[in-house]
Write an enzyme that holds these catalytic residues in place. Structure first.
Site, PDB file in Angstrom:
ATOM      1  N   SER A 124       0.832  -1.208   0.000  1.00 50.60           N
ATOM      2  CA  SER A 124       0.000   0.000   0.000  1.00 50.60           C
ATOM      3  C   SER A 124       0.861   1.251   0.000  1.00 50.60           C
ATOM      4  CB  SER A 124      -0.864  -0.036   1.254  1.00 50.60           C
ATOM      5  OG  SER A 124      -1.350   1.241   1.558  1.00 50.60           O
ATOM      6  N   TYR A 152      -1.785  -1.211  10.761  1.00 51.65           N
ATOM      7  CA  TYR A 152      -2.061  -1.847   9.457  1.00 51.65           C
ATOM      8  C   TYR A 152      -0.926  -1.530   8.484  1.00 51.65           C
ATOM      9  CZ  TYR A 152      -3.581  -1.408   4.629  1.00 51.65           C
ATOM     10  OH  TYR A 152      -3.606  -1.425   3.263  1.00 51.65           O
ATOM     11  N   LYS A 156       2.253  -3.790   6.567  1.00 50.17           N
ATOM     12  CA  LYS A 156       2.590  -3.783   5.128  1.00 50.17           C
ATOM     13  C   LYS A 156       4.090  -3.533   4.958  1.00 50.17           C
ATOM     14  CE  LYS A 156      -1.439  -4.408   3.210  1.00 50.17           C
ATOM     15  NZ  LYS A 156      -1.707  -5.734   2.643  1.00 50.17           N
TER      16      LYS A 156
HETATM   17  N1  UFG Z   1     -13.113  10.641   3.531  1.00 51.04           N
HETATM   18  C1  UFG Z   1     -14.194  11.434   3.842  1.00 51.04           C
HETATM   19  N2  UFG Z   1     -15.295  10.821   4.371  1.00 51.04           N
HETATM   20  C2  UFG Z   1     -15.372   9.473   4.581  1.00 51.04           C
HETATM   21  C3  UFG Z   1     -14.264   8.677   4.243  1.00 51.04           C
HETATM   22  C4  UFG Z   1     -13.144   9.303   3.718  1.00 51.04           C
HETATM   23  O1  UFG Z   1     -14.176  12.654   3.670  1.00 51.04           O
HETATM   24  O2  UFG Z   1     -16.405   8.979   5.076  1.00 51.04           O
HETATM   25  C5  UFG Z   1     -11.922  11.278   2.902  1.00 51.04           C
HETATM   26  C6  UFG Z   1     -10.637  11.107   3.683  1.00 51.04           C
HETATM   27  O3  UFG Z   1     -10.488  12.122   4.650  1.00 51.04           O
HETATM   28  C7  UFG Z   1      -9.603  11.144   2.566  1.00 51.04           C
HETATM   29  C8  UFG Z   1     -10.317  10.527   1.371  1.00 51.04           C
HETATM   30  O4  UFG Z   1     -11.691  10.643   1.660  1.00 51.04           O
HETATM   31  O5  UFG Z   1      -9.274  12.480   2.252  1.00 51.04           O
HETATM   32  C9  UFG Z   1      -9.978   9.073   1.128  1.00 51.04           C
HETATM   33  O6  UFG Z   1     -10.198   8.324   2.308  1.00 51.04           O
HETATM   34  P1  UFG Z   1     -10.268   6.719   2.302  1.00 51.04           P
HETATM   35  O7  UFG Z   1     -10.589   6.287   3.702  1.00 51.04           O
HETATM   36  O8  UFG Z   1     -11.182   6.251   1.223  1.00 51.04           O
HETATM   37  O9  UFG Z   1      -8.804   6.287   1.876  1.00 51.04           O
HETATM   38  P2  UFG Z   1      -7.371   6.624   2.531  1.00 51.04           P
HETATM   39  O10 UFG Z   1      -6.625   7.387   1.492  1.00 51.04           O
HETATM   40  O11 UFG Z   1      -7.507   7.214   3.863  1.00 51.04           O
HETATM   41  O12 UFG Z   1      -6.777   5.168   2.761  1.00 51.04           O
HETATM   42  C10 UFG Z   1      -6.549   4.280   1.691  1.00 51.04           C
HETATM   43  C11 UFG Z   1      -6.745   2.846   2.145  1.00 51.04           C
HETATM   44  C12 UFG Z   1      -5.683   2.406   3.099  1.00 51.04           C
HETATM   45  C13 UFG Z   1      -4.321   2.723   2.567  1.00 51.04           C
HETATM   46  C14 UFG Z   1      -4.222   4.144   2.128  1.00 51.04           C
HETATM   47  C15 UFG Z   1      -2.922   4.288   1.409  1.00 51.04           C
HETATM   48  O13 UFG Z   1      -7.980   2.690   2.785  1.00 51.04           O
HETATM   49  O14 UFG Z   1      -5.751   1.005   3.213  1.00 51.04           O
HETATM   50  O15 UFG Z   1      -5.264   4.464   1.218  1.00 51.04           O
HETATM   51  O16 UFG Z   1      -2.619   5.541   1.150  1.00 51.04           O
HETATM   52  F1  UFG Z   1      -3.415   2.501   3.531  1.00 51.04           F
END
Ligand code: UFG
Length: 336
Positions: A124, A152, A156
């Site tokens: 990741s 997590y 990785k």
């Molecule tokens: N977000 C919201 N509301 C939500 C969920 C997310 O505004 O309900 C925003 C977050 O703040 C972020 C973006 O949407 O700016 C993406 O969030 P995600 O949770 O979809 O994804 P992340 O980038 O936080 O995490 C993902 C994977 C992880 C991995 C990571 C690697 O879920 O497993 O990318 O960069 F580790």
């Protein structure tokens, strides 16, 4: 090739099995179905019109997994197994370390015993840590545990290190590490897709629940980031493109020059939370209600990659656009 797919009933595993069959490979699937359903494999069988040998096995259970190595022959293993919820990993870190490290070590030990030398690992972008500057390249500093914000992500990084040490010690062992950015969307058949238990943590599945009326509105975590509209920017990649990246990476095993390969799999494009909401509305002709709330702990402003290494060396490039990610996500959620 014939490939053992560990965690093959999950979101990325199931899409990868489809693409492997499409390119003439065959698969043996193992999964403990902890966070996946057997119906995903049944649906993959409908898509590829083949029966897929499936074993309900926990990869930490060496005895049981060994029965699969004894019975079946394969040329490579793809490791998708492992717990993957960032927030949960902060609450129950030991469970994450035990499960993710144990299952990987067990697989590698059995590969040694049964002379299987080719491995591919689902890593990741999280391994680049909180200080990474986008666009991120594979040569940027990674695996610095102090920079990684959750257990997590640490598992990785640790598994990557284990694979790197093993590859350095054993020239026959060929390891491919794929660092995913943000996989979203679903297969065009709407038969397989992302199906998290409970309320989704990730943005796209959450939007899908709001769009289909199963949740009232989306919480947008912060609009004061240093981005064009203040909301977080990520590199969303269609899961089908990501799955194709695995198939393309199988060519690494033919290399006589090196035995360790690391690739970013992303599109190279940054999309904000509000961009994604708008794209979802446009692609599916509907409204997605949202509220701006406070930042989520551990989030960074921007995270996107430079995918040129995979483009050049694997001849792979993400092709599907945000619209098709949004459309397929909605179709899958609607059909469930
Ligand atoms: N977000 C919201 N509301 C939500 C969920 C997310 O505004 O309900 C925003 C977050 O703040 C972020 C973006 O949407 O700016 C993406 O969030 P995600 O949770 O979809 O994804 P992340 O980038 O936080 O995490 C993902 C994977 C992880 C991995 C990571 C690697 O879920 O497993 O990318 O960069 F580790």
């Amino acid at each position: 090739m014939r490939i053992l797919v560990a965690g093959g009933a999950g979101y990325i595993g199931s899409h990868t099995i489809v693409e492997l069959y499409t390119k003439g490979h065959t698969v043996v699937c193992v999964d403990n179905l902890y966070n996946a359903k057997l119906s995903a494999i049944k649906n993959v069988e409908k898509i590829v019109k083949k029966q897929i040998p499936f074993y309900k096995v926990d990869c930490c259970d060496k005895k049981k997994l060994e029965t699969v190595f004894k019975k079946e022959k394969f040329d490579a293993v793809i490791m998708f197994q492992g717990y993957k919820a960032v927030g949960e990993s902060v609450k129950i870190p030991i469970k994450y370390y035990r499960n993710n490290l144990d299952s990987a070590l067990t697989i590698i030990e059995l590969m040694d015993k049964y002379n299987v030398h080719n491995i591919m690992f689902s890593s990741s972008a999280t391994v680049y840590g909180k200080n990474a500057k986008s666009p991120i390249k594979e040569t940027d500093d990674a695996l610095r545990l102090n920079d990684i914000t959750n257990p997590y992500g640490e598992t990785k990084a640790m598994i990557e290190k284990i694979l790197m040490d093993k590859a350095a010690a054993d020239s026959k062992f060929k390891a491919v590490i794929l660092r995913y950015f943000n996989p979203v969307g679903a297969h065009e058949s709407a038969l397989i897709g992302e199906d998290p238990n409970g309320i989704p943590n990730n943005l796209m599945p959450y939007i899908a629940k709001v769009a289909t009326g199963k949740l009232p509105y989306l919480n947008v975590y912060g609009n004061d980031y240093k981005t064009k509209d203040g909301t977080g920017v990520r590199d969303y990649i269609h899961v089908v493109d990501l799955a194709k990246g695995h198939v393309a990476a199988l060519k690494c095993y033919k290399s006589k020059k090196q035995n360790l390969f690391v690739y970013n799999l992303g599109t190279g494009n940054g999309t904000s939370v509000l961009d994604l909401v708008k794209a979802y509305e446009k692609a599916n002709k509907l409204k997605v209600k949202y509220k701006i709330v406070g930042r989520r702990a551990g989030d960074v402003d921007k995270l996107y990659c430079k995918p040129t290494k995979a483009n050049k060396e694997l001849g792979w490039m993400a092709k599907l656009d945000i619209e098709s990610m949004c459309e397929s996500s909605y179709n899958f959620e609607n059909k469930k």
